[in-house]
Design a protein around this motif. Structure first.
Motif, PDB file in Angstrom:
ATOM      1  N   ASP A 211       2.911  -4.795   5.154  1.00 58.18           N
ATOM      2  CA  ASP A 211       4.019  -4.957   6.274  1.00 58.18           C
ATOM      3  C   ASP A 211       4.987  -3.621   6.176  1.00 58.18           C
ATOM      4  O   ASP A 211       5.457  -3.192   6.986  1.00 58.18           O
ATOM      5  CB  ASP A 211       4.743  -6.119   6.074  1.00 58.18           C
ATOM      6  N   SER A 212       5.106  -3.271   4.873  1.00 62.06           N
ATOM      7  CA  SER A 212       6.391  -2.206   4.671  1.00 62.06           C
ATOM      8  C   SER A 212       5.636  -1.125   3.805  1.00 62.06           C
ATOM      9  O   SER A 212       5.849  -1.229   2.283  1.00 62.06           O
ATOM     10  CB  SER A 212       7.286  -2.702   3.892  1.00 62.06           C
ATOM     11  N   PRO A 213       4.766  -0.116   4.260  1.00 59.52           N
ATOM     12  CA  PRO A 213       3.905   0.547   3.281  1.00 59.52           C
ATOM     13  C   PRO A 213       4.978   1.262   2.455  1.00 59.52           C
ATOM     14  O   PRO A 213       5.860   1.942   2.995  1.00 59.52           O
ATOM     15  CB  PRO A 213       3.148   1.724   4.300  1.00 59.52           C
ATOM     16  N   GLY A 214       4.478   1.614   1.059  1.00 64.31           N
ATOM     17  CA  GLY A 214       5.371   2.261   0.046  1.00 64.31           C
ATOM     18  C   GLY A 214       6.348   1.524  -0.677  1.00 64.31           C
ATOM     19  O   GLY A 214       6.789   1.851  -1.732  1.00 64.31           O
ATOM     20  N   VAL A 215       6.339   0.053  -0.333  1.00 65.85           N
ATOM     21  CA  VAL A 215       7.254  -0.768  -1.118  1.00 65.85           C
ATOM     22  C   VAL A 215       6.901  -0.951  -2.609  1.00 65.85           C
ATOM     23  O   VAL A 215       8.009  -0.991  -3.355  1.00 65.85           O
ATOM     24  CB  VAL A 215       7.292  -2.113  -0.547  1.00 65.85           C
ATOM     25  N   ILE A 216       5.515  -0.989  -2.956  1.00 58.03           N
ATOM     26  CA  ILE A 216       5.376  -0.959  -4.477  1.00 58.03           C
ATOM     27  C   ILE A 216       5.872   0.067  -5.094  1.00 58.03           C
ATOM     28  O   ILE A 216       6.452   0.045  -6.307  1.00 58.03           O
ATOM     29  CB  ILE A 216       3.938  -1.202  -4.343  1.00 58.03           C
ATOM     30  N   GLU A 217       5.322   1.301  -4.667  1.00 61.72           N
ATOM     31  CA  GLU A 217       6.048   2.739  -5.338  1.00 61.72           C
ATOM     32  C   GLU A 217       7.343   2.665  -5.393  1.00 61.72           C
ATOM     33  O   GLU A 217       8.056   3.198  -6.224  1.00 61.72           O
ATOM     34  CB  GLU A 217       5.514   3.802  -4.511  1.00 61.72           C
ATOM     35  N   ARG A 218       8.284   2.209  -4.248  1.00 61.46           N
ATOM     36  CA  ARG A 218       9.698   2.221  -4.364  1.00 61.46           C
ATOM     37  C   ARG A 218      10.045   1.312  -5.498  1.00 61.46           C
ATOM     38  O   ARG A 218      10.971   1.633  -6.441  1.00 61.46           O
ATOM     39  CB  ARG A 218      10.269   1.960  -3.256  1.00 61.46           C
ATOM     40  N   LEU A 219       9.669   0.055  -5.658  1.00 62.67           N
ATOM     41  CA  LEU A 219       9.866  -0.954  -6.578  1.00 62.67           C
ATOM     42  C   LEU A 219       9.466  -0.264  -8.042  1.00 62.67           C
ATOM     43  O   LEU A 219      10.306  -0.579  -9.007  1.00 62.67           O
ATOM     44  CB  LEU A 219       9.277  -2.472  -6.480  1.00 62.67           C
ATOM     45  N   ASN A 220       8.534   0.307  -8.298  1.00 64.95           N
ATOM     46  CA  ASN A 220       7.999   0.942  -9.568  1.00 64.95           C
ATOM     47  C   ASN A 220       9.018   1.883  -9.975  1.00 64.95           C
ATOM     48  O   ASN A 220       9.221   2.128 -11.174  1.00 64.95           O
ATOM     49  CB  ASN A 220       6.661   1.356  -9.370  1.00 64.95           C
ATOM     50  N   ALA A 221       9.558   2.507  -8.997  1.00 62.29           N
ATOM     51  CA  ALA A 221      10.474   3.703  -9.186  1.00 62.29           C
ATOM     52  C   ALA A 221      11.801   3.105  -9.719  1.00 62.29           C
ATOM     53  O   ALA A 221      12.574   3.626 -10.468  1.00 62.29           O
ATOM     54  CB  ALA A 221      10.586   4.585  -8.280  1.00 62.29           C
ATOM     55  N   LEU A 222      12.166   1.847  -9.335  1.00 63.34           N
ATOM     56  CA  LEU A 222      13.365   1.192  -9.793  1.00 63.34           C
ATOM     57  C   LEU A 222      13.246   0.439 -11.054  1.00 63.34           C
ATOM     58  O   LEU A 222      14.267  -0.055 -11.700  1.00 63.34           O
ATOM     59  CB  LEU A 222      13.935   0.435  -8.681  1.00 63.34           C
ATOM     60  N   THR A 223      12.014   0.220 -11.368  1.00 68.05           N
ATOM     61  CA  THR A 223      11.619  -0.622 -12.677  1.00 68.05           C
ATOM     62  C   THR A 223      11.581   0.160 -13.908  1.00 68.05           C
ATOM     63  O   THR A 223      10.672   1.066 -14.203  1.00 68.05           O
ATOM     64  CB  THR A 223      10.293  -1.467 -12.519  1.00 68.05           C
ATOM     65  N   PRO A 224      12.219  -0.042 -15.129  1.00 64.83           N
ATOM     66  CA  PRO A 224      12.195   0.897 -16.056  1.00 64.83           C
ATOM     67  C   PRO A 224      10.938   1.008 -16.922  1.00 64.83           C
ATOM     68  O   PRO A 224      10.354   1.802 -17.349  1.00 64.83           O
ATOM     69  CB  PRO A 224      13.221   0.193 -17.239  1.00 64.83           C
ATOM     70  N   LEU A 225      10.148  -0.044 -16.725  1.00 67.47           N
ATOM     71  CA  LEU A 225       8.651  -0.138 -17.371  1.00 67.47           C
ATOM     72  C   LEU A 225       7.794   0.683 -16.332  1.00 67.47           C
ATOM     73  O   LEU A 225       6.760   0.841 -16.723  1.00 67.47           O
ATOM     74  CB  LEU A 225       8.166  -1.587 -17.497  1.00 67.47           C
ATOM     75  N   GLY A 226       8.228   0.948 -15.154  1.00 70.61           N
ATOM     76  CA  GLY A 226       7.426   1.660 -14.203  1.00 70.61           C
ATOM     77  C   GLY A 226       6.257   1.129 -13.803  1.00 70.61           C
ATOM     78  O   GLY A 226       5.466   2.001 -12.949  1.00 70.61           O
ATOM     79  N   ARG A 227       6.096  -0.158 -13.411  1.00 64.86           N
ATOM     80  CA  ARG A 227       4.622  -0.591 -12.927  1.00 64.86           C
ATOM     81  C   ARG A 227       5.216  -2.295 -12.463  1.00 64.86           C
ATOM     82  O   ARG A 227       6.068  -2.656 -12.752  1.00 64.86           O
ATOM     83  CB  ARG A 227       3.733  -0.858 -14.167  1.00 64.86           C
ATOM     84  N   VAL A 228       4.254  -2.666 -11.889  1.00 65.35           N
ATOM     85  CA  VAL A 228       4.341  -3.932 -11.268  1.00 65.35           C
ATOM     86  C   VAL A 228       3.669  -4.946 -12.665  1.00 65.35           C
ATOM     87  O   VAL A 228       2.855  -4.461 -13.432  1.00 65.35           O
ATOM     88  CB  VAL A 228       3.506  -4.364 -10.032  1.00 65.35           C
ATOM     89  N   ALA A 229       4.117  -6.520 -12.461  1.00 67.57           N
ATOM     90  CA  ALA A 229       3.511  -7.042 -13.698  1.00 67.57           C
ATOM     91  C   ALA A 229       2.053  -7.472 -13.275  1.00 67.57           C
ATOM     92  O   ALA A 229       1.848  -7.698 -12.047  1.00 67.57           O
ATOM     93  CB  ALA A 229       4.589  -8.345 -13.813  1.00 67.57           C
ATOM     94  N   ASP A 230       1.289  -7.832 -14.242  1.00 67.77           N
ATOM     95  CA  ASP A 230       0.255  -8.800 -13.925  1.00 67.77           C
ATOM     96  C   ASP A 230       0.858 -10.147 -13.790  1.00 67.77           C
ATOM     97  O   ASP A 230       1.548 -10.797 -14.478  1.00 67.77           O
ATOM     98  CB  ASP A 230      -0.727  -8.470 -15.142  1.00 67.77           C
TER      99      ASP A 230
END
Length: 262
Positions: A211-230
């Motif tokens: 629905d909002s392309p690029g949202v995962i990349e934007r969230l990763n950039a804001l997350t110190p661990l730099g990734r999504v969680a499993d």
């Protein structure tokens, strides 16, 4: 069940507990079902989609765990009560519950959210946990006597959430319900906590990305661990809060967010 599996279950984090899990057909809920069973719990999975529930239940059983499922509509009081009662019917009691079921809803400014979507998000994300906790407290009281409940909130409940305003609002209300329940039922030995996951690789975030392309990349950039969680990483936090190792923890909203809100 071989001796190795029996020994593991007996020593597990949730050994000998009966666990009820909503939203268990996929994502964090499915990961929790697998994890809780590995940690020794007998689990009852609840969600709206029977095919998904059946698949996860069969996976748990194939791994040597004890599991069953029940189709449940979180917005329907009778359905929720029947699902919780099913755990007692199957296993004789209820010890712990993980209220994980949720819907994402539309993204975008709040003035563009249709009222019908707001009503739906309310029914699933706020009324659902409320109905579930009411039924679970009654079942724990009547059977195990003491126990623990964990609700899934969101890191998006801890800040302004312009992209998902209705989702964030309902999850913030879940935090309040969690804290109120902890104060109310703590004297009875029933602990109530919540987890606030950050971005997690589930079907829900994939839908948001579509629905909002690029949202995962934007969230990763804001997350110190730099990734999504499993999803299993989130389930691990819920398992600990439900276990006796968290025996002095209640009324907390535990961030599991890779440092996003640090």
């Amino acid at each position: 069940m071989d001796n190795t599996l029996t020994t593991h279950a007996a020593a597990g984090l949730l050994a000998d507990k009966v666990a009820f899990i909503t939203g268990a057909g996929r994502g964090i809920g499915a990961a929790a079902a697998r994890l809780f069973a590995r940690e020794g719990a007998r689990v009852l999975l609840a969600a709206r989609t029977e095919a998904q529930l059946k698949t996860v239940t069969e996976e748990v059983r194939a791994a040597g765990g004890t599991a069953d499922y029940v189709v449940c509509d979180l917005g329907d009081p009778a359905s929720v009560r029947a699902a919780v009662d099913r755990a007692v019917d199957l296993y004789g009691r209820l010890d712990v519950a993980f209220n994980n079921g949720a819907a994402l809803g539309p993204s975008g400014p709040m003035d563009q959210v249709p009222e019908a979507d707001l009503d739906y998000i309310y029914a699933v994300n706020l009324k659902g946990p409320w109905l579930s906790m009411v039924a679970e407290v009654a079942a724990i009281r009547a059977t195990a006597g003491t126990g623990a409940i964990v609700n899934t909130s969101s890191v998006g409940s801890l800040m302004g959430n312009p992209e998902l305003p209705t989702y964030g609002a309902m999850k913030r209300a879940v935090n309040s319900l969690t804290e109120s329940a902890a104060v109310t039922y703590g004297p009875e030995g029933i602990r109530v906590n919540a987890i606030a996951p950050g971005s997690t690789l589930t079907e829900m975030i994939r839908d948001w990305e579509a629905d909002s392309p690029g949202v995962i990349e934007r969230l990763n950039a804001l997350t110190p661990l730099g990734r999504v969680a499993d999803p299993d990483e989130i389930a691990q936090a819920a398992a600990w809060l439900l276990s006796d190792r968290a025996s002095y923890v209640t009324g907390t909203v535990l961030r599991v967010d890779g440092g996003l809100r640090a």
